[in-house]
Scaffold this motif. Structure first.
Motif, PDB file in Angstrom:
ATOM      1  N   ASP A 326      19.441  60.964 -20.068  1.00 38.68           N
ATOM      2  CA  ASP A 326      18.050  60.535 -20.103  1.00 38.68           C
ATOM      3  C   ASP A 326      18.053  59.029 -19.807  1.00 38.68           C
ATOM      4  O   ASP A 326      19.107  58.401 -19.653  1.00 38.68           O
ATOM      5  CB  ASP A 326      17.435  60.852 -21.464  1.00 38.68           C
ATOM      6  N   ASP A 327      16.878  58.444 -19.725  1.00 39.60           N
ATOM      7  CA  ASP A 327      16.715  57.045 -19.308  1.00 39.60           C
ATOM      8  C   ASP A 327      17.492  56.097 -20.226  1.00 39.60           C
ATOM      9  O   ASP A 327      17.209  55.994 -21.417  1.00 39.60           O
ATOM     10  CB  ASP A 327      15.224  56.724 -19.318  1.00 39.60           C
ATOM     11  N   LEU A 328      18.464  55.389 -19.645  1.00 44.85           N
ATOM     12  CA  LEU A 328      19.286  54.454 -20.414  1.00 44.85           C
ATOM     13  C   LEU A 328      18.700  53.053 -20.471  1.00 44.85           C
ATOM     14  O   LEU A 328      19.211  52.197 -21.193  1.00 44.85           O
ATOM     15  CB  LEU A 328      20.694  54.369 -19.800  1.00 44.85           C
ATOM     16  N   GLY A 329      17.621  52.829 -19.715  1.00 42.23           N
ATOM     17  CA  GLY A 329      17.106  51.471 -19.621  1.00 42.23           C
ATOM     18  C   GLY A 329      15.771  51.224 -20.267  1.00 42.23           C
ATOM     19  O   GLY A 329      15.344  50.065 -20.356  1.00 42.23           O
ATOM     20  N   ALA A 343      25.904  50.617 -21.707  1.00 45.93           N
ATOM     21  CA  ALA A 343      25.392  51.968 -21.954  1.00 45.93           C
ATOM     22  C   ALA A 343      25.804  52.905 -20.820  1.00 45.93           C
ATOM     23  O   ALA A 343      26.202  54.054 -21.062  1.00 45.93           O
ATOM     24  CB  ALA A 343      23.869  51.942 -22.098  1.00 45.93           C
ATOM     25  N   VAL A 344      25.720  52.428 -19.579  1.00 45.99           N
ATOM     26  CA  VAL A 344      26.129  53.252 -18.436  1.00 45.99           C
ATOM     27  C   VAL A 344      27.621  53.557 -18.522  1.00 45.99           C
ATOM     28  O   VAL A 344      28.055  54.698 -18.315  1.00 45.99           O
ATOM     29  CB  VAL A 344      25.769  52.550 -17.110  1.00 45.99           C
ATOM     30  N   ALA A 349      31.962  57.405 -19.389  1.00 45.17           N
ATOM     31  CA  ALA A 349      33.243  57.653 -20.052  1.00 45.17           C
ATOM     32  C   ALA A 349      33.159  58.860 -20.982  1.00 45.17           C
ATOM     33  O   ALA A 349      34.132  59.606 -21.141  1.00 45.17           O
ATOM     34  CB  ALA A 349      33.677  56.414 -20.832  1.00 45.17           C
ATOM     35  N   ALA A 350      31.981  59.079 -21.593  1.00 46.81           N
ATOM     36  CA  ALA A 350      31.812  60.203 -22.512  1.00 46.81           C
ATOM     37  C   ALA A 350      31.742  61.538 -21.787  1.00 46.81           C
ATOM     38  O   ALA A 350      32.052  62.580 -22.382  1.00 46.81           O
ATOM     39  CB  ALA A 350      30.543  60.008 -23.341  1.00 46.81           C
ATOM     40  N   GLY A 351      31.327  61.535 -20.504  1.00 48.25           N
ATOM     41  CA  GLY A 351      31.252  62.786 -19.760  1.00 48.25           C
ATOM     42  C   GLY A 351      30.061  62.935 -18.848  1.00 48.25           C
ATOM     43  O   GLY A 351      29.932  63.950 -18.155  1.00 48.25           O
ATOM     44  N   ALA A 352      29.163  61.951 -18.795  1.00 44.77           N
ATOM     45  CA  ALA A 352      28.022  62.033 -17.875  1.00 44.77           C
ATOM     46  C   ALA A 352      28.507  61.908 -16.439  1.00 44.77           C
ATOM     47  O   ALA A 352      29.494  61.219 -16.148  1.00 44.77           O
ATOM     48  CB  ALA A 352      27.015  60.931 -18.185  1.00 44.77           C
ATOM     49  N   ALA A 355      24.102  58.639 -14.282  1.00 42.78           N
ATOM     50  CA  ALA A 355      23.491  57.721 -15.253  1.00 42.78           C
ATOM     51  C   ALA A 355      22.138  57.289 -14.699  1.00 42.78           C
ATOM     52  O   ALA A 355      22.058  56.717 -13.606  1.00 42.78           O
ATOM     53  CB  ALA A 355      24.386  56.513 -15.482  1.00 42.78           C
ATOM     54  N   LEU A 356      21.080  57.568 -15.449  1.00 42.17           N
ATOM     55  CA  LEU A 356      19.709  57.300 -15.014  1.00 42.17           C
ATOM     56  C   LEU A 356      19.130  56.128 -15.781  1.00 42.17           C
ATOM     57  O   LEU A 356      19.292  56.039 -16.998  1.00 42.17           O
ATOM     58  CB  LEU A 356      18.850  58.555 -15.263  1.00 42.17           C
ATOM     59  N   TRP A 357      18.495  55.216 -15.059  1.00 36.98           N
ATOM     60  CA  TRP A 357      17.579  54.284 -15.726  1.00 36.98           C
ATOM     61  C   TRP A 357      16.383  54.067 -14.805  1.00 36.98           C
ATOM     62  O   TRP A 357      16.494  53.927 -13.609  1.00 36.98           O
ATOM     63  CB  TRP A 357      18.250  52.986 -16.150  1.00 36.98           C
ATOM     64  N   SER A 358      15.213  54.102 -15.411  1.00 38.59           N
ATOM     65  CA  SER A 358      13.971  54.109 -14.643  1.00 38.59           C
ATOM     66  C   SER A 358      13.435  52.722 -14.339  1.00 38.59           C
ATOM     67  O   SER A 358      12.548  52.574 -13.494  1.00 38.59           O
ATOM     68  CB  SER A 358      12.895  54.897 -15.413  1.00 38.59           C
ATOM     69  N   THR A 359      13.966  51.715 -15.043  1.00 34.41           N
ATOM     70  CA  THR A 359      13.376  50.381 -14.951  1.00 34.41           C
ATOM     71  C   THR A 359      13.783  49.630 -13.693  1.00 34.41           C
ATOM     72  O   THR A 359      13.213  48.590 -13.370  1.00 34.41           O
ATOM     73  CB  THR A 359      13.786  49.561 -16.179  1.00 34.41           C
ATOM     74  N   GLY A 360      14.768  50.136 -12.960  1.00 29.55           N
ATOM     75  CA  GLY A 360      15.213  49.463 -11.751  1.00 29.55           C
ATOM     76  C   GLY A 360      15.940  48.155 -12.055  1.00 29.55           C
ATOM     77  O   GLY A 360      16.107  47.751 -13.205  1.00 29.55           O
TER      78      GLY A 360
END
Length: 398
Positions: A326-329, A343-344, A349-352, A355-360
């Protein structure tokens, strides 16, 4: 009157002797032939008597199955530079008002995907062909168009009802047709991925974080309608995204506003996790993890940053496609805990895989941080390659 011998003694002693001699001779001949099958008798070869054949003993060896064909994405990933490989794992929000921001991002960093949010429809009204043309690897273009209060092209292509309204008023087949028609409209505008359907189960009020975004509090009903929606998207070639694993429908709050906790894992197995069982029935999909702390699973972390959450998705549920955050930003369940670049890194590293962030913005900074993490081993190169293979395979880029 002649003297007659009784029947049975006719031929007398001489006849009996002759018979005995003949039998003895024949026995000797048979023994000789059996001993020497090629022996001639009277100038003619004598064949050995036929014996009952014994079936030959045959041993069969099962042929080893042929090895699987090589994965073409392995070579494709290897052909990318280290930075480009990392960039393929990012889905970054862009300014929806026009093409300038998206073009600069794709040309500059060759990210794997862009996310178009907000209410402005400028970019969706034209220009995505140019943005796609700037990508050296096929670009994923995503929106979140669930229906109800979460939709992006309603101004352009009409509104669709919320998930809860769909389940109340429509059959699954009608929902499939609705999703197909919506996917057609999205495809015509250049969109290839819809961050829908929601598979969370919820009986909470419409206005809560999931609420009317859920098809039903009944997991079987939620799965049935989510499957219909996914099938409709597939008919047009749009990639569905199932969300929010392991389950956001019954959490303590809204992860946009802060940390949230779900019911314990054993409870989720009877509710929100049920629609993820037999996950292959949904076809080729992405699964989005939510920023949800799950007692008995995530050890106080949001699921997006928890190796245990990804292990559950891959292990118990057997999912082999890409996993997305989900959105990380812009969601405080993460931003209150850790800054975006880290966060990314933690998510990947955890398995994603995405990596999504909507804020650009900050894309270069994020990539610099990821490159350093690969160099130090805090983001294993093997994990990057695994994620890149899944992403490129989903995009048919190999």
């Amino acid at each position: 009157m002649r003297n007659e011998l009784p029947i049975g003694r006719r031929g007398g002693p001489k006849t009996g002797t002759r018979t005995l001699l003949v039998c003895t001779a024949l026995g000797a001949l048979l023994a000789a032939v059996l001993h020497d099958p090629g022996r001639e008798v009277g100038g003619h070869p004598v064949a050995a008597p036929a014996l009952s054949p014994t079936a030959p003993v045959t041993t069969t060896t099962s042929a080893a199955p042929p090895p699987p064909p090589p994965d073409p994405c392995v070579a494709k990933v290897a052909s990318l530079s280290a930075r480009h490989r990392l960039a393929q794992l990012l889905m970054v929000g862009v300014d929806p008002r026009g093409t300038a921001d998206a073009l600069a991002l794709v040309r500059g960093e060759q990210v794997g995907g862009i996310f178009i949010g907000g209410d402005d429809t400028g970019l969706l009204s034209g220009g995505l062909d140019a943005v796609r043309g700037a990508a050296t690897v096929p670009l994923q273009v995503a929106v979140d168009d669930e229906g109800g209060r979460v939709q992006r092209v309603d101004v352009l292509d009409g509104s669709i009802p919320s998930a809860r309204e769909m389940a109340a008023a429509m059959s699954p087949d009608q929902v499939r047709v609705l999703a197909r028609d919506r996917a057609t409209a999205l495809k015509n505008r250049g969109v290839s991925m819809d961050l829908a359907p929601v598979v969370d189960t919820s009986g909470q009020a419409d206005s809560t974080v999931i609420g009317d975004r859920s098809f039903s509090a009944d997991p079987a009903v939620a799965a049935q309608y989510a499957l219909a929606f996914a099938e409709g998207l597939h008919e047009v070639g749009t990639t569905p995204v199932l969300k929010h694993f392991p389950g956001h429908g019954n959490t303590s709050g809204d992860s946009h506003r802060g940390a949230v906790t779900s019911p314990p894992l054993e409870v989720l197995r009877r509710t929100d996790l049920v629609p993820y069982r037999d996950i292959d029935r949904y076809g080729r999909v992405v699964v989005m993890l939510g920023h949800i702390d799950v007692p008995g699973l995530t050890n106080g972390l949001p699921a997006t940053l928890s190796p245990e959450a990804y292990a559950l998705l891959r292990g118990e549920f057997g999912f082999t496609g890409p996993a997305m955050t989900d959105d990380l930003g812009a969601m405080r369940a993460v931003t209150d805990r850790v800054d975006l670049p880290e966060a990314v890194r933690q998510a990947l590293a955890a398995g994603a895989d995405i990596a999504l962030w909507s804020t650009g913005g900050r894309t270069g900074e994020v990539l610099d941080h990821l490159e350093a993490a690969v160099a130090t081993g805090t983001l294993p190169a093997t994990r990057v390659d695994e994620a890149a293979r899944r992403v490129l395979s989903l995009k048919n880029a190999c």
